[in-house]
Write a protein that holds these residues in place. Structure first.
Motif, PDB file in Angstrom:
ATOM      1  N   PRO A  69       0.852  -1.211   0.000  1.00 54.38           N
ATOM      2  CA  PRO A  69       0.000   0.000   0.000  1.00 54.38           C
ATOM      3  C   PRO A  69       0.869   1.235   0.000  1.00 54.38           C
ATOM      4  CG  PRO A  69      -0.034  -1.094   2.132  1.00 54.38           C
ATOM      5  CD  PRO A  69       0.711  -1.993   1.221  1.00 54.38           C
ATOM      6  N   LYS A  70       0.588   2.077  -0.912  1.00 49.22           N
ATOM      7  CA  LYS A  70       1.390   3.288  -1.051  1.00 49.22           C
ATOM      8  C   LYS A  70       0.451   4.453  -0.896  1.00 49.22           C
ATOM      9  CE  LYS A  70       3.964   5.912  -4.348  1.00 49.22           C
ATOM     10  NZ  LYS A  70       3.404   6.606  -5.448  1.00 49.22           N
ATOM     11  N   SER A  71       0.861   5.377  -0.103  1.00 51.19           N
ATOM     12  CA  SER A  71      -0.018   6.517   0.123  1.00 51.19           C
ATOM     13  C   SER A  71       0.080   7.447  -1.063  1.00 51.19           C
ATOM     14  CB  SER A  71       0.395   7.240   1.396  1.00 51.19           C
ATOM     15  OG  SER A  71       1.694   7.762   1.219  1.00 51.19           O
ATOM     16  N   CYS A  72      -0.918   7.449  -1.879  1.00 52.80           N
ATOM     17  CA  CYS A  72      -0.917   8.348  -3.023  1.00 52.80           C
ATOM     18  C   CYS A  72      -2.219   9.126  -3.005  1.00 52.80           C
ATOM     19  CB  CYS A  72      -0.770   7.582  -4.320  1.00 52.80           C
ATOM     20  SG  CYS A  72      -1.889   6.189  -4.463  1.00 52.80           S
ATOM     21  N   SER A  73      -2.156  10.328  -3.459  1.00 58.61           N
ATOM     22  CA  SER A  73      -3.344  11.144  -3.425  1.00 58.61           C
ATOM     23  C   SER A  73      -4.194  10.855  -4.633  1.00 58.61           C
ATOM     24  CB  SER A  73      -2.948  12.614  -3.399  1.00 58.61           C
ATOM     25  OG  SER A  73      -2.345  12.949  -4.624  1.00 58.61           O
ATOM     26  N   ILE A 124      -0.081   6.554 -14.181  1.00 55.00           N
ATOM     27  CA  ILE A 124      -0.820   5.305 -14.334  1.00 55.00           C
ATOM     28  C   ILE A 124      -0.479   4.345 -13.210  1.00 55.00           C
ATOM     29  CG2 ILE A 124      -1.004   3.262 -15.782  1.00 55.00           C
ATOM     30  CD1 ILE A 124      -0.649   5.117 -18.178  1.00 55.00           C
ATOM     31  N   ILE A 125       0.801   4.262 -12.926  1.00 59.46           N
ATOM     32  CA  ILE A 125       1.229   3.351 -11.866  1.00 59.46           C
ATOM     33  C   ILE A 125       0.642   3.768 -10.530  1.00 59.46           C
ATOM     34  CG2 ILE A 125       3.251   2.657 -10.561  1.00 59.46           C
ATOM     35  CD1 ILE A 125       4.781   2.572 -13.153  1.00 59.46           C
ATOM     36  N   ASP A 126       0.661   5.068 -10.273  1.00 56.08           N
ATOM     37  CA  ASP A 126       0.104   5.557  -9.018  1.00 56.08           C
ATOM     38  C   ASP A 126      -1.377   5.253  -8.921  1.00 56.08           C
ATOM     39  OD1 ASP A 126       2.155   8.543  -8.545  1.00 56.08           O
ATOM     40  OD2 ASP A 126       2.431   6.415  -8.052  1.00 56.08           O
ATOM     41  N   LEU A 168      -3.030   2.897 -10.348  1.00 53.94           N
ATOM     42  CA  LEU A 168      -3.229   1.460 -10.174  1.00 53.94           C
ATOM     43  C   LEU A 168      -3.007   1.066  -8.725  1.00 53.94           C
ATOM     44  CD1 LEU A 168      -3.985  -0.874 -11.839  1.00 53.94           C
ATOM     45  CD2 LEU A 168      -1.644  -1.202 -12.488  1.00 53.94           C
ATOM     46  N   LYS A 169      -1.944   1.573  -8.141  1.00 49.18           N
ATOM     47  CA  LYS A 169      -1.685   1.272  -6.736  1.00 49.18           C
ATOM     48  C   LYS A 169      -2.795   1.816  -5.861  1.00 49.18           C
ATOM     49  CE  LYS A 169       3.316   1.224  -7.060  1.00 49.18           C
ATOM     50  NZ  LYS A 169       4.525   1.927  -6.661  1.00 49.18           N
ATOM     51  N   PHE A 170      -3.300   2.965  -6.237  1.00 48.48           N
ATOM     52  CA  PHE A 170      -4.372   3.557  -5.449  1.00 48.48           C
ATOM     53  C   PHE A 170      -5.608   2.706  -5.503  1.00 48.48           C
ATOM     54  CE2 PHE A 170      -7.177   6.438  -3.629  1.00 48.48           C
ATOM     55  CZ  PHE A 170      -8.256   6.647  -4.451  1.00 48.48           C
ATOM     56  N   LEU A 171      -5.938   2.202  -6.678  1.00 54.24           N
ATOM     57  CA  LEU A 171      -7.132   1.365  -6.802  1.00 54.24           C
ATOM     58  C   LEU A 171      -6.983   0.090  -5.989  1.00 54.24           C
ATOM     59  CD1 LEU A 171      -8.126   1.662 -10.544  1.00 54.24           C
ATOM     60  CD2 LEU A 171      -9.327   2.543  -8.572  1.00 54.24           C
ATOM     61  N   GLN A 172      -5.831  -0.496  -6.062  1.00 61.70           N
ATOM     62  CA  GLN A 172      -5.626  -1.725  -5.301  1.00 61.70           C
ATOM     63  C   GLN A 172      -5.712  -1.443  -3.802  1.00 61.70           C
ATOM     64  OE1 GLN A 172      -1.958  -3.004  -6.950  1.00 61.70           O
ATOM     65  NE2 GLN A 172      -2.932  -4.198  -8.550  1.00 61.70           N
ATOM     66  N   LEU A 173      -5.203  -0.321  -3.408  1.00 58.49           N
ATOM     67  CA  LEU A 173      -5.301   0.048  -2.001  1.00 58.49           C
ATOM     68  C   LEU A 173      -6.748   0.255  -1.600  1.00 58.49           C
ATOM     69  CD1 LEU A 173      -3.933   0.861   0.597  1.00 58.49           C
ATOM     70  CD2 LEU A 173      -3.789   3.174  -0.273  1.00 58.49           C
ATOM     71  N   GLN A 174      -7.520   0.845  -2.507  1.00 60.76           N
ATOM     72  CA  GLN A 174      -8.927   1.058  -2.204  1.00 60.76           C
ATOM     73  C   GLN A 174      -9.664  -0.254  -2.017  1.00 60.76           C
ATOM     74  OE1 GLN A 174     -10.644   3.645  -5.183  1.00 60.76           O
ATOM     75  NE2 GLN A 174     -11.367   4.952  -3.547  1.00 60.76           N
ATOM     76  N   VAL A 175      -9.335  -1.216  -2.872  1.00 59.65           N
ATOM     77  CA  VAL A 175      -9.989  -2.509  -2.725  1.00 59.65           C
ATOM     78  C   VAL A 175      -9.660  -3.098  -1.361  1.00 59.65           C
ATOM     79  CG1 VAL A 175     -10.006  -4.863  -3.582  1.00 59.65           C
ATOM     80  CG2 VAL A 175     -10.083  -2.985  -5.178  1.00 59.65           C
ATOM     81  N   LYS A 176      -8.412  -2.965  -0.990  1.00 55.72           N
ATOM     82  CA  LYS A 176      -7.994  -3.516   0.302  1.00 55.72           C
ATOM     83  C   LYS A 176      -8.726  -2.828   1.448  1.00 55.72           C
ATOM     84  CE  LYS A 176      -3.747  -4.665   2.650  1.00 55.72           C
ATOM     85  NZ  LYS A 176      -2.295  -4.586   2.585  1.00 55.72           N
ATOM     86  N   VAL A 177      -8.792  -1.533   1.372  1.00 59.07           N
ATOM     87  CA  VAL A 177      -9.434  -0.784   2.449  1.00 59.07           C
ATOM     88  C   VAL A 177     -10.913  -1.101   2.524  1.00 59.07           C
ATOM     89  CG1 VAL A 177     -10.131   1.544   3.089  1.00 59.07           C
ATOM     90  CG2 VAL A 177      -7.766   1.067   2.535  1.00 59.07           C
ATOM     91  N   LEU A 215       5.133  -1.583 -13.819  1.00 60.31           N
ATOM     92  CA  LEU A 215       3.781  -1.875 -14.290  1.00 60.31           C
ATOM     93  C   LEU A 215       3.562  -3.377 -14.392  1.00 60.31           C
ATOM     94  CD1 LEU A 215       1.592   0.068 -14.927  1.00 60.31           C
ATOM     95  CD2 LEU A 215       2.207  -0.003 -17.307  1.00 60.31           C
ATOM     96  N   ARG A 216       4.595  -4.045 -14.857  1.00 57.83           N
ATOM     97  CA  ARG A 216       4.466  -5.488 -15.009  1.00 57.83           C
ATOM     98  C   ARG A 216       4.241  -6.166 -13.670  1.00 57.83           C
ATOM     99  NH1 ARG A 216       8.359  -5.238 -19.223  1.00 57.83           N
ATOM    100  NH2 ARG A 216       7.254  -5.614 -21.171  1.00 57.83           N
TER     101      ARG A 216
END
Lengths: 149, 442
Positions: free
Chosen positions: A3-7, B296-298, B300-309, A107-108
């Motif tokens: 989990p990365k804190s991104c806005s 895009i990478i950010d 994607l990570k955000f979406l995955q984090l949202q699913v987790k939360v 990405l991969r």
């Protein structure tokens, strides 16, 4: 997935994935199944199970045509009941030799099944995966809202 | 040796004028260019074939004046600057090699060689007419494209016909695609140079920095247009610079090298996928490819984090889901039984039927329909189903009656999909929608 804190903004009003109704059905089914079977589990395992159910329903709805859903389904199917925990190697702080981050590699790692693809296909799969994920998130938010209200 | 010296002079004059044209087009860059060309040319010199001993040390600032005269003849409206001698020297150093290779090819053709300057000038003029622009354009493009040494290297080598003994001069190729051009004949030079330039632009842009930044678009546009034997490809791209000389060359769309075509196709495909991604991801106003990928990478990570939360936050509410779903199937069954009068089994079988149908629909639509018909059920659009349920509702299913508007929203979302899925999901989605709406009423 670390989990990365991104806005990010709130609920994105994007174009939905075409198989949203199917996703909804699958997800609710999974949830009910979880509810029926999981009376013993702890909080953490339950959340993990829900999360897995979310990904499973998403992958299931997306079908086998998509590389990422296929990889996701395989990964979920082969998963043991007890998740394998790998011993973590202590991270040695190395000076960053790489000047430019290889974003394609990152990405991969994020997109399931992305390791065996060329860049072009990777972008395509990423687009579909993002769309599906966004739909799933909206779905879960809707369900949460309806439950909690 | 007279012959040789004449050629040398001719080559140097042409190259000098070419270089001057180059420098004139990019006004303020002359100061930086020489420094760049110094290192670059030293590299070139180290690998020069021994066939050109007279070019071995062209450091003598040769006849800049003659070059200037030529320059005035050929390219009108571009008065030479005061920095020209210096530029001419650099031009000599830089472009002499390619001019030499061109001359080598043209030895048998142009007999206008000789020690005398008029003849030499005639030959030089001849050469200029044919080659000034191709020499100018890629240099322009190279400079304009913001390419450093690595980018400048390929150009003269392709210009030479066939580029004999060129490859070993290449010191570095930032991209693999630049290897191809040097083994292919002239007419494909344009394509590969463009791709090579593109690659080297990306790779070396940081290195070269600001002095080449200015005419980048111009150079990029000019590059595919005029490289090779003649810039007749003004029709192919909007390159404005090389429009003086019209020599037939392979047009851009007909590049014969399969590598370049494949590369171009691949790049186009990547570009359109990036565009599609840009629409999906918010904050997609980044023009830079790298920052777009970061975004895009950010996301994607955000979406995955949202699913987790979200999966964690629903733990308290998860207990309510099961009775909800059970009630839905009850009400759904009741409403449907009242609606279409079909003799449906109990709740469990209906739920199971739903699941089976959903599964079957993924595989084969036809068999799913047959299965439904065998059960005496039918698929209908959600709007119709809600209308029917509202028309023939039961008191126990009163929640459903008032529900139609909210389910209509999700039904509308479902209705956008192809015809099969909304109707197919009528069973389950309506129950899902009803779940959303009946929950608050509890």
């Amino acid at each position: 997935m670390e989990p990365k804190s991104c806005s990010g903004d709130g609920n994105p009003s994007r174009n939905l994935h075409p198989s949203k109704p199917l996703m909804a059905a699958n997800f609710l089914r999974c949830l009910s199944r979880i509810q029926q079977t999981a009376t013993n589990s702890s909080v953490g395992s339950r959340s993990r199970r829900i999360r897995r159910a979310a990904y499973a329903s998403m992958a299931y709805s997306a079908g086998h045509r998509r590389a990422w859903s296929w990889a996701l389904l395989r990964k979920l199917r082969c998963r043991r009941v007890r998740p394998v925990i790998l011993p973590r190697r202590p991270r040695i702080a190395r000076p960053q030799v790489v000047i430019e981050i290889d974003r394609a590699e990152v990405l991969r790692k994020l997109v399931p099944g992305g390791t065996g693809m060329d860049y072009c296909r990777l972008l395509e799969e990423t687009a579909d995966y993002i769309r599906c994920l966004a739909t799933q998130v909206r779905l879960m938010q809707t369900v949460t809202d309806s439950i909690s209200s | 040796m007279q012959h040789g010296s004449g050629e040398v002079r001719g080559s140097m004059a042409t190259s000098a004028s070419a270089q001057m044209a180059l420098h004139d087009d990019h006004g303020s860059q002359q100061i930086q260019n020489p420094g760049l060309h110094d290192d670059f040319f030293d590299q070139m010199l180290s690998g020069l074939p021994s066939a050109w001993p007279e070019l071995g040390n062209p450091k003598s600032p040769w006849d800049a004046s003659a070059a200037q005269k030529l320059f005035r003849i050929d390219l009108t409206g571009k008065p030479p600057d005061e920095s020209q001698p210096e530029a001419a020297t650099e031009g000599l150093r830089y472009a002499s090699y390619d001019e030499a290779t061109m001359l080598a090819s043209r030895l048998p053709q142009s007999q206008g060689s000789g020690g005398s300057s008029p003849t030499g000038e005639a030959m030089m003029l001849q050469l200029n007419n044919r080659h000034i622009l191709p020499v100018v354009v890629p240099l322009q493009a190279a400079v304009g494209g913001g390419v450093g040494e690595s980018g400048l290297l390929p150009l003269p080598l392709t210009l030479g016909s066939g580029g004999a003994a060129d490859p070993r001069i290449i010191v570095e190729t930032p991209r693999d695609e630049m290897d191809g051009p040097y083994k292919s004949p002239d007419q494909n030079g344009g394509e590969e140079l463009y791709s090579g330039l593109g690659g080297s632009i990306r790779a070396a842009q940081a290195a070269t920095g600001q002095h080449f930044h200015h005419p980048q678009n111009h150079g990029g546009a000019a590059a595919p247009a005029g490289v090779g034997q003649g810039p007749a490809a003004s029709a192919s791209s909007g390159g404005g610079a090389p429009q003086q000389k019209q020599k037939v060359r392979a047009r851009r769309g007909q590049a014969t090298d399969p590598h370049s075509i494949a590369e171009r196709l691949r790049r186009e495909r990547i570009a359109e996928r990036m565009k599609a991604l840009q629409e999906l991801v918010p904050n997609a106003n980044k023009t830079d490819k790298a920052s777009m990928l970061d975004e895009i990478i950010d996301y994607l990570k955000f979406l995955q984090l949202q699913v987790k939360v979200l999966s964690m936050s629903r733990l308290g509410g998860a207990a309510a889901v099961a009775p909800l779903v059970a009630d839905i199937s009850t009400e759904g069954a009741g409403a449907r039984a009242g609606g279409d009068g079909a003799a449906v089994g109990n709740n469990d079988s209906l739920t199971a039927t739903e699941h089976r149908v959903a599964k079957m629909m993924e595989e084969d639509m036809g068999s799913a329909m047959q299965y439904l018909q065998g059960k005496g059920l039918c698929l209908m659009p959600i709007s119709l189903a809600s209308a029917i349920s509202s028309a023939a509702c039961r008191p126990s299913a009163g929640g459903l009656v008032s529900a139609p508007p909210p389910p209509a929203t999700s039904a509308a979302a479902a209705a956008e999909s192809p015809s099969s899925s909304p109707s197919a999901s009528a069973l389950t989605v309506q129950s899902a929608a009803a779940a959303d709406t009946t929950a608050p009423k509890r």
